[in-house]
Write a protein that holds these residues in place. Structure first.
Motif, PDB file in Angstrom:
ATOM      1  N   PRO A 123       0.835  -1.208   0.000  1.00 30.36           N
ATOM      2  CA  PRO A 123       0.000   0.000   0.000  1.00 30.36           C
ATOM      3  C   PRO A 123       0.870   1.259   0.000  1.00 30.36           C
ATOM      4  N   THR A 124       0.369   2.299  -0.619  1.00 35.04           N
ATOM      5  CA  THR A 124       1.058   3.582  -0.584  1.00 35.04           C
ATOM      6  C   THR A 124       0.721   4.274   0.733  1.00 35.04           C
ATOM      7  N   VAL A 125       1.688   4.308   1.622  1.00 37.73           N
ATOM      8  CA  VAL A 125       1.527   4.923   2.943  1.00 37.73           C
ATOM      9  C   VAL A 125       2.691   5.889   3.154  1.00 37.73           C
ATOM     10  N   PRO A 126       2.568   6.799   4.109  1.00 37.48           N
ATOM     11  CA  PRO A 126       3.701   7.680   4.378  1.00 37.48           C
ATOM     12  C   PRO A 126       4.935   6.885   4.820  1.00 37.48           C
ATOM     13  N   VAL A 127       6.087   7.299   4.318  1.00 35.19           N
ATOM     14  CA  VAL A 127       7.368   6.740   4.767  1.00 35.19           C
ATOM     15  C   VAL A 127       8.107   7.879   5.447  1.00 35.19           C
ATOM     16  N   TYR A 128       8.197   7.822   6.753  1.00 40.49           N
ATOM     17  CA  TYR A 128       8.806   8.903   7.517  1.00 40.49           C
ATOM     18  C   TYR A 128      10.309   8.660   7.670  1.00 40.49           C
ATOM     19  N   LEU A 129      11.090   9.679   7.373  1.00 38.04           N
ATOM     20  CA  LEU A 129      12.547   9.605   7.463  1.00 38.04           C
ATOM     21  C   LEU A 129      12.981  10.388   8.693  1.00 38.04           C
ATOM     22  N   ASP A 130      13.563   9.704   9.665  1.00 34.29           N
ATOM     23  CA  ASP A 130      13.972  10.369  10.898  1.00 34.29           C
ATOM     24  C   ASP A 130      15.487  10.325  11.033  1.00 34.29           C
ATOM     25  N   GLY A 131      16.028  11.328  11.678  1.00 37.91           N
ATOM     26  CA  GLY A 131      17.475  11.432  11.809  1.00 37.91           C
ATOM     27  C   GLY A 131      18.088  12.035  10.558  1.00 37.91           C
ATOM     28  N   MET A 132      19.267  11.547  10.198  1.00 36.12           N
ATOM     29  CA  MET A 132      20.040  12.139   9.099  1.00 36.12           C
ATOM     30  C   MET A 132      19.699  11.584   7.731  1.00 36.12           C
ATOM     31  N   ILE A 133      18.675  10.736   7.650  1.00 41.69           N
ATOM     32  CA  ILE A 133      18.469   9.969   6.422  1.00 41.69           C
ATOM     33  C   ILE A 133      18.219  10.866   5.216  1.00 41.69           C
ATOM     34  N   ARG A 134      17.358  11.889   5.371  1.00 44.68           N
ATOM     35  CA  ARG A 134      17.087  12.732   4.211  1.00 44.68           C
ATOM     36  C   ARG A 134      18.332  13.484   3.769  1.00 44.68           C
ATOM     37  N   GLU A 135      19.103  13.999   4.707  1.00 43.98           N
ATOM     38  CA  GLU A 135      20.313  14.736   4.342  1.00 43.98           C
ATOM     39  C   GLU A 135      21.323  13.811   3.669  1.00 43.98           C
ATOM     40  N   ALA A 136      21.462  12.606   4.185  1.00 39.61           N
ATOM     41  CA  ALA A 136      22.365  11.643   3.554  1.00 39.61           C
ATOM     42  C   ALA A 136      21.892  11.309   2.142  1.00 39.61           C
ATOM     43  N   THR A 137      20.589  11.233   1.954  1.00 35.64           N
ATOM     44  CA  THR A 137      20.032  10.957   0.629  1.00 35.64           C
ATOM     45  C   THR A 137      20.337  12.100  -0.335  1.00 35.64           C
ATOM     46  N   ALA A 138      20.228  13.336   0.157  1.00 35.29           N
ATOM     47  CA  ALA A 138      20.545  14.489  -0.690  1.00 35.29           C
ATOM     48  C   ALA A 138      22.001  14.452  -1.134  1.00 35.29           C
ATOM     49  N   ILE A 139      22.898  13.999  -0.262  1.00 40.03           N
ATOM     50  CA  ILE A 139      24.310  13.888  -0.641  1.00 40.03           C
ATOM     51  C   ILE A 139      24.473  12.849  -1.751  1.00 40.03           C
ATOM     52  N   HIS A 140      23.692  11.776  -1.698  1.00 41.46           N
ATOM     53  CA  HIS A 140      23.746  10.780  -2.779  1.00 41.46           C
ATOM     54  C   HIS A 140      23.427  11.421  -4.120  1.00 41.46           C
ATOM     55  N   THR A 141      22.413  12.274  -4.154  1.00 36.67           N
ATOM     56  CA  THR A 141      22.028  12.870  -5.432  1.00 36.67           C
ATOM     57  C   THR A 141      23.033  13.918  -5.895  1.00 36.67           C
ATOM     58  N   ALA A 142      23.889  14.402  -4.974  1.00 39.24           N
ATOM     59  CA  ALA A 142      24.924  15.360  -5.361  1.00 39.24           C
ATOM     60  C   ALA A 142      26.079  14.676  -6.081  1.00 39.24           C
ATOM     61  N   GLY A 182       9.689  17.673  13.282  1.00 44.26           N
ATOM     62  CA  GLY A 182       8.957  18.310  14.372  1.00 44.26           C
ATOM     63  C   GLY A 182       9.278  17.756  15.733  1.00 44.26           C
ATOM     64  N   GLY A 183      10.386  16.997  15.836  1.00 43.20           N
ATOM     65  CA  GLY A 183      10.818  16.501  17.130  1.00 43.20           C
ATOM     66  C   GLY A 183       9.855  15.505  17.739  1.00 43.20           C
ATOM     67  N   GLN A 184       9.863  15.444  19.073  1.00 41.98           N
ATOM     68  CA  GLN A 184       9.098  14.434  19.790  1.00 41.98           C
ATOM     69  C   GLN A 184       7.592  14.610  19.603  1.00 41.98           C
ATOM     70  N   GLU A 185       7.156  15.841  19.463  1.00 38.13           N
ATOM     71  CA  GLU A 185       5.725  16.084  19.262  1.00 38.13           C
ATOM     72  C   GLU A 185       5.247  15.469  17.956  1.00 38.13           C
ATOM     73  N   MET A 186       6.045  15.618  16.890  1.00 39.11           N
ATOM     74  CA  MET A 186       5.662  15.037  15.608  1.00 39.11           C
ATOM     75  C   MET A 186       5.712  13.513  15.680  1.00 39.11           C
ATOM     76  N   ARG A 187       6.693  12.965  16.383  1.00 37.18           N
ATOM     77  CA  ARG A 187       6.776  11.506  16.522  1.00 37.18           C
ATOM     78  C   ARG A 187       5.515  10.973  17.220  1.00 37.18           C
ATOM     79  N   GLN A 188       5.070  11.673  18.247  1.00 36.34           N
ATOM     80  CA  GLN A 188       3.864  11.239  18.945  1.00 36.34           C
ATOM     81  C   GLN A 188       2.659  11.270  18.010  1.00 36.34           C
ATOM     82  N   ASP A 189       2.545  12.318  17.202  1.00 37.27           N
ATOM     83  CA  ASP A 189       1.429  12.407  16.251  1.00 37.27           C
ATOM     84  C   ASP A 189       1.473  11.259  15.250  1.00 37.27           C
ATOM     85  N   ILE A 190       2.657  10.919  14.779  1.00 37.21           N
ATOM     86  CA  ILE A 190       2.799   9.810  13.821  1.00 37.21           C
ATOM     87  C   ILE A 190       2.411   8.499  14.488  1.00 37.21           C
ATOM     88  N   ALA A 191       2.857   8.316  15.737  1.00 39.98           N
ATOM     89  CA  ALA A 191       2.539   7.090  16.466  1.00 39.98           C
ATOM     90  C   ALA A 191       1.036   6.937  16.687  1.00 39.98           C
TER      91      ALA A 191
END
Length: 640
Positions: free
Chosen positions: A440-459, A490-499
């Motif tokens: 199913p197409t569901v949100p995939v949440y990236l926490d920590g450095m993952i998005r920044e590391a991914t951006a470096i891959h595309t560089a 959004g830090g811990q507040e966003m994590r709680q909302d996702i949970a």
């Protein structure tokens, strides 16, 4: 006159003798491993067929030709000329002029249009303005790391040139007669995973290969105070060579500068950027957990400033008697198998670093073809006799099945993964599986450095597999920008909302559950049996990840976002999906050695637990009739 000056004077004499009379040589200087020739006639040099390659062959040096100041038009006119020459479709973002070197750095979204067919546009630029154009790519995804590194190195140009000149003089100092011995000392990662570090020594040179920490074992660092290492003084080391950016190989490189090291670090450009990202996060995690970091951010900047990027396949002088060549290791972005050519054909040693032998969605498999290799230092992470992983297709089927089952239960999938390598591999799998309807197409949440590391891959798309590079650069189908990938910012507040929200997938660091945001997610999701935690990478002995993987259902969590220590009862499903590791399995390691050209005389098995190194060493000896070893830390090998 110093010996380096004498060497340089001899080189200048040779350059002048080999150069046509109508070409003036203004100066010749060392800059790191390169020889730089300044001339008011740079265009003539470029137009003389084979002049520079012939000089490089005669001098056995990599040569860079630059114009003198008098050959340059003023910056404003140069900007106008360059802007009118490059097509608008190239998407030029910035022009940066270095007046000391006569180079202009052109940042563009489509470098190919700046270069032109067979380099015609660059030639036109150089002919019209005199400046030497260098092209850099604008990352398809915005990366603060890439931007910060580029800006920092720009600010430090003057000091960096001084560093490079000093390094060049060290490389070109005179040597004793041909080296009569080569030694290797193990400073870490023997019969264990982590704290990789080795000293390669000759009568004239000492090279440190890697300097990492040990996951899950605070305080266990490489034996840097050994007589072969820093005990002889940090300036006794000619160079540091870094195989890749993972912290068990790179974390403690900045501590060398704290001790007084002031020499070069050789690695690939993407490894340099990822190294800085991971080391700064290493400091941040230590601070959040109340641990005293072993160095400060200034030492991270020192390491970046002293880094000399090396491209795959380029032979690079790093000491008077040692040449380095880096090759793709297939492990993570920029990871390298490092080959050392010692003396004039005296001896050759290759370090595998961490390798993945077969192609993945992200990277091509490791290179194992060399001119010569007498000894191979080989990782053994999955070297045990039963360490066989399922192939990628089967692994993806298992992954998708587990995701579908969790989704049917209304649960969430928590995947702890290394920010660099496994996360990007999984993003590619998830994007395709959702696009094809396999999950199913569901949100995939990236926490920590993952998005920044991914951006470096595309560089650095040139380091990715051809088909992925094609999608990112030319087909406008960057899979990493799929709308389901969402950053947790959004830090811990966003994590709680996702949970509290609907089913989703969470990719989070750290990969071995040794700290970072995964601890918060375990606190939020761990007690719900509808949720699933999925391990997709190696879990080292002593890490919380290994304990959970083995069935421990009561864990103690401590991080900067919650109480000092908290007991959590784990009721979520625990799955392990083999086949996504960035390491070759037992078969891959054996095949790497079997197909290696030439096959080495000796193999030293490292970077694996005692059972794995022992079993791999024994198997290679029995199958290929070669001398093999599984050393302890602080052992020294004399090769010749």
């Amino acid at each position: 006159m110093s010996s380096a000056d004498e060497t340089l004077e001899k080189i200048r004499t040779t350059v002048e003798q080999e150069t046509p009379d109508d070409i003036e040589i203004a100066s010749v200087t060392f800059e790191g491993p390169e020889l730089v020739i300044y001339t008011p006639d740079a265009r003539k040099v470029a137009n003389r067929d084979r002049l520079v390659p012939n000089l490089a062959q005669t001098l056995q040096k990599r040569i860079n030709v630059r114009p003198t100041q008098g050959a340059l038009v003023d910056e404003q006119r140069a900007r106008e000329e360059i802007s009118s020459t490059i097509p608008d479709a190239a998407g030029v973002q910035n022009l940066d002029f270095d007046h000391d070197t006569g180079e202009v750095f052109i940042e563009a979204e489509k470098p190919g249009l700046v270069i032109g067919r067979h380099g015609e546009t660059l030639d036109e630029i150089s002919a019209s303005v005199g400046w030497t154009p260098e092209v850099v790519r604008t990352p398809p995804m915005e990366s603060s790391t890439v931007s910060n590194v580029r800006n920092f190195l720009k600010q430090e140009r003057t000091e960096r040139r001084d560093i490079l000149e000093r390094v060049g003089r060290q490389i070109n100092r005179p040597t004793t007669d041909d080296a009569d011995w080569v030694r290797l000392t193990t400073l870490g990662c023997c019969r264990e995973v982590g704290r990789a570090a080795f000293i390669l020594s000759t009568p004239d040179s000492r090279i440190l290969i890697d300097c990492g920490d040990k996951p899950g074992a605070e305080g266990e660092v490489p034996y840097l105070q050994a007589p072969e290492a820093l005990a002889a003084g940090p300036q006794s080391i000619d160079a540091v060579v870094l195989t890749h950016a993972h912290l068990d190989h790179s974390a403690l490189i900045p501590i060398l500068f704290k001790y007084g090291y002031d020499g070069p670090i050789y690695t690939t450009a993407p490894t340099r950027d990822l190294m800085g990202l991971l080391q700064l996060d290493y400091l941040d995690v230590a601070a959040k957990e109340g641990r005293a970091p072993p160095y400060e951010s200034q030492q991270v900047r020192d390491a970046l400033k002293h880094t000399i990027p090396v491209e795959y396949g380029n032979v690079t002088d790093i000491a008077p008697d040692i040449k380095l060549t880096m090759h793709n290791a297939g492990h993570i972005l920029g990871a390298a198998v490092t080959h050392f050519h010692i003396g004039d054909g005296h001896y050759n040693v290759a370090f595998s670093g961490d390798i993945h032998y077969t192609d993945t969605r992200l990277l091509d498999g490791a290179v194992n073809d060399f001119p010569r290799v007498e000894t191979l230092v080989l990782e053994s992470t999955y070297g045990g006799k039963n360490d066989y992983q399922t192939d990628q297709a089967d692994s993806e089927r298992v992954l998708k099945k587990a995701i579908n089952e969790a989704h049917d239960r209304g649960g969430k999938i928590l995947i702890p993964a290394f920010a660099v390598g496994r996360s990007q591999e999984l993003m590619l799998v998830l994007e395709e599986a959702m696009r094809s309807g396999d999950i199913p197409t569901v949100p995939v949440y990236l926490d920590g450095m993952i998005r920044e590391a991914t951006a470096i891959h595309t560089a650095y798309p040139e380091y990715l597999r051809d088909d992925l590079r094609q999608r990112i650069l030319y087909e406008d189908e960057n899979p990493f920008l799929a709308e389901q990938f969402q950053q947790v910012d959004g830090g811990q507040e966003m994590r709680q909302d996702i949970a509290d929200d609907e089913p989703c997938i969470i990719l989070t660091t750290s990969g071995m559950v040794t700290g970072g945001p995964v601890m918060s997610w375990l606190r939020l999701l761990g007690s719900d049996p509808d949720n699933t935690m999925m391990f997709v990478g190696y879990q080292a002995e002593g890490t919380l990840g290994r304990q959970i993987q083995r069935g421990q259902d009561e864990i103690t969590l401590s991080d900067g976002s919650g109480p000092r220590a908290e007991r959590v009862s784990l009721k979520m499903e625990i799955e392990t999906v083999d086949g996504f590791s960035g390491h070759a399995d037992r078969q891959g390691l054996e095949t790497f050695v079997e197909t290696m050209h030439p096959r080495p005389e000796k193999v030293i098995c490292v970077h694996g637990d005692e059972q794995s190194t022992n079993q791999l060493s024994s198997a290679l000896y029995q199958k290929f009739n070669m001398r093999t070893y599984n050393p302890k830390n602080l052992e020294t090998f004399r090769f010749v």
